[in-house]
Design a protein around this motif. Structure first.
Motif, PDB file in Angstrom:
ATOM      1  N   PHE A  39       5.812  -2.215   9.325  1.00  0.00           N
ATOM      2  CA  PHE A  39       5.130  -2.608   8.094  1.00  0.00           C
ATOM      3  C   PHE A  39       5.598  -3.966   7.568  1.00  0.00           C
ATOM      4  O   PHE A  39       4.801  -4.789   7.132  1.00  0.00           O
ATOM      5  CB  PHE A  39       5.356  -1.558   7.007  1.00  0.00           C
ATOM      6  N   GLN A  91       4.399   4.882   3.495  1.00  0.00           N
ATOM      7  CA  GLN A  91       4.045   3.461   3.444  1.00  0.00           C
ATOM      8  C   GLN A  91       4.088   3.121   1.964  1.00  0.00           C
ATOM      9  O   GLN A  91       3.301   3.630   1.187  1.00  0.00           O
ATOM     10  CB  GLN A  91       2.655   3.232   4.025  1.00  0.00           C
ATOM     11  N   ALA A  97      -1.062  -1.847   1.900  1.00  0.00           N
ATOM     12  CA  ALA A  97      -2.076  -0.795   1.985  1.00  0.00           C
ATOM     13  C   ALA A  97      -3.484  -1.378   2.022  1.00  0.00           C
ATOM     14  O   ALA A  97      -4.358  -0.867   2.729  1.00  0.00           O
ATOM     15  CB  ALA A  97      -1.934   0.156   0.804  1.00  0.00           C
ATOM     16  N   ASP A 104      -1.993   3.289   6.029  1.00  0.00           N
ATOM     17  CA  ASP A 104      -1.472   3.747   4.742  1.00  0.00           C
ATOM     18  C   ASP A 104      -1.854   5.206   4.486  1.00  0.00           C
ATOM     19  O   ASP A 104      -1.003   6.040   4.152  1.00  0.00           O
ATOM     20  CB  ASP A 104      -2.021   2.858   3.622  1.00  0.00           C
ATOM     21  N   ASN A 108       0.762   8.331   4.397  1.00  0.00           N
ATOM     22  CA  ASN A 108       1.019   8.905   3.076  1.00  0.00           C
ATOM     23  C   ASN A 108       0.315  10.237   2.840  1.00  0.00           C
ATOM     24  O   ASN A 108       0.927  11.193   2.344  1.00  0.00           O
ATOM     25  CB  ASN A 108       0.629   7.920   1.980  1.00  0.00           C
ATOM     26  N   PHE A 178      -2.776   2.071  -1.954  1.00  0.00           N
ATOM     27  CA  PHE A 178      -1.507   2.802  -1.844  1.00  0.00           C
ATOM     28  C   PHE A 178      -1.438   3.930  -2.867  1.00  0.00           C
ATOM     29  O   PHE A 178      -1.114   5.073  -2.540  1.00  0.00           O
ATOM     30  CB  PHE A 178      -0.335   1.832  -2.042  1.00  0.00           C
ATOM     31  N   SER A 181      -3.692   6.887  -1.906  1.00  0.00           N
ATOM     32  CA  SER A 181      -3.174   7.741  -0.820  1.00  0.00           C
ATOM     33  C   SER A 181      -2.021   8.611  -1.310  1.00  0.00           C
ATOM     34  O   SER A 181      -1.856   9.759  -0.874  1.00  0.00           O
ATOM     35  CB  SER A 181      -2.730   6.894   0.382  1.00  0.00           C
TER      36      SER A 181
END
Length: 350
Positions: A39, A91, A97, A104, A108, A178, A181
């Motif tokens: 990442f 993540q 994301a 992502d 997640n 992000f 998720s």
């Protein structure tokens, strides 16, 4: 001897949980495939932390397992037979994301579902602790009445002086990809608790920090800020005049709360896990604090563009945590936390 399974075991919270429970005599099994390096590049690599844990604790074993691999996770948990599971793998970046939404969501949301179902298939008696995030509230906290002070934004309404409670809305707001998720994972953890009567909890973290954080610009606010000061690198403030506020909690205090929950687990619970008002700081205030510790002025530039879905002011109300678990409290104040992070970066000889 009790067995604890920890995902994201080489990360900040995962490694702190590993250390804490190893010291308390548990057998700890860590899962981590070092995807943080994928990442975030070399700056996010956590392999050093995995090796440190293996060298330090005889009762720890490390496994390169991807939580997205459903069959492997189901088989692993069935074979390991853990007494408890602490899920910290994620993540963690807003910005990343948006550019890698499938990765992502798969890490997640799907990864969390894989772990929950693997746990249920093994035993509905096993406590499951999930590291969620305050980003499940989206940017709704920005709709509160705020007052601009000399060095920070703050809540104007006295009802929010102690921070945001778990009853705060998560709906009708911008979360970032992000945040969305993590909402999916958070709600699923609650649902497995309520629907299957499993002992689960979501810890909606504020800024989780500590000396074992591999902070990078896209994730790890305090760790990265302090690193920039140490190596005299220019730090970028993204919007809000640098007065955006976060409450910061040391990873040790996170591990201690997890210990309290595992000692007396509850079903489908949610807790806002942060440092509270006493451990809150704005970016500008953080600049002054680290400069006083290091003796180096902070170098920075300012961008008018705030990060999408970012909070102007976020402080966790800790009253529910303390009511449910009165033996728990914050033990590491902001000054001590800054000093430990600074000393850790120095030891790594940047």
């Amino acid at each position: 001897m009790k067995k604890l399974l920890v995902t994201g075991a080489a990360g900040l919270i995962g490694s702190e949980v590993v250390s804490h429970f190893c010291k308390h005599g548990w057998t700890v099994i860590g899962l981590d495939n070092n995807m943080r390096a994928d990442f975030f590049g070399p700056g996010g690599d956590t392999l050093w932390n995995a090796k440190r844990l293996e060298n330090e604790f005889e009762n720890y074993s490390h496994h390169n397992v991807d939580i997205r691999d459903r069959k492997t996770i189901i088989d692993f948990i069935a074979k390991a037979k853990p007494n408890a599971i602490v899920h910290t793998a994620a993540q963690p970046s807003h910005d990343l994301a948006a550019s890698r939404p499938f990765d992502d969501f798969d890490v997640n949301a799907v990864g969390t579902l894989n772990l929950l179902e693997a746990t249920r298939l093994f035993s509905t008696e096993v406590p499951f602790v999930h590291m969620s995030t305050n980003k499940v509230y989206g940017d709704a906290p920005n709709n509160l009445n705020l007052v601009e002070k000399e060095s920070r934004w703050d809540f104007a309404d006295a009802n929010y002086f102690n921070g945001i409670k778990e009853s705060f809305t998560i709906d009708q707001s911008k979360h970032s990809i992000f945040g969305a998720s993590k909402v999916a994972a958070d709600v699923m953890v609650q649902e497995y608790g309520r629907y299957f009567n499993m002992p689960t909890c979501c810890l909606r973290g504020g800024c989780l920090t500590g000396p074992n954080h591999s902070g990078v610009e896209l994730h790890g606010f305090l760790s990265y800020l302090i690193k920039c000061n140490l190596i005299e690198k220019e730090y970028t403030i993204f919007g809000y005049k640098g007065k955006q506020v976060r409450d910061n909690i040391h990873s040790y205090d996170v591990a201690r709360f997890i210990e309290e929950f595992l000692n007396a687990p509850r079903v489908g619970e949610v807790y806002n896990l942060g440092g509270g008002r006493d451990n809150s700081t704005s970016i500008l205030e953080a600049f002054d604090r680290i400069a006083a510790i290091s003796g180096k002025p902070m170098k920075y530039v300012y961008s008018e563009q705030a990060r999408s879905g970012d909070h102007m002011c976020y402080i966790s109300d800790l009253s529910k945590m303390k009511a449910h678990y009165p033996n728990w409290s914050i033990t590491k104040d902001l000054q001590k936390t800054f000093e430990e992070i600074f000393e850790s970066w120095e030891r790594r000889k940047l």
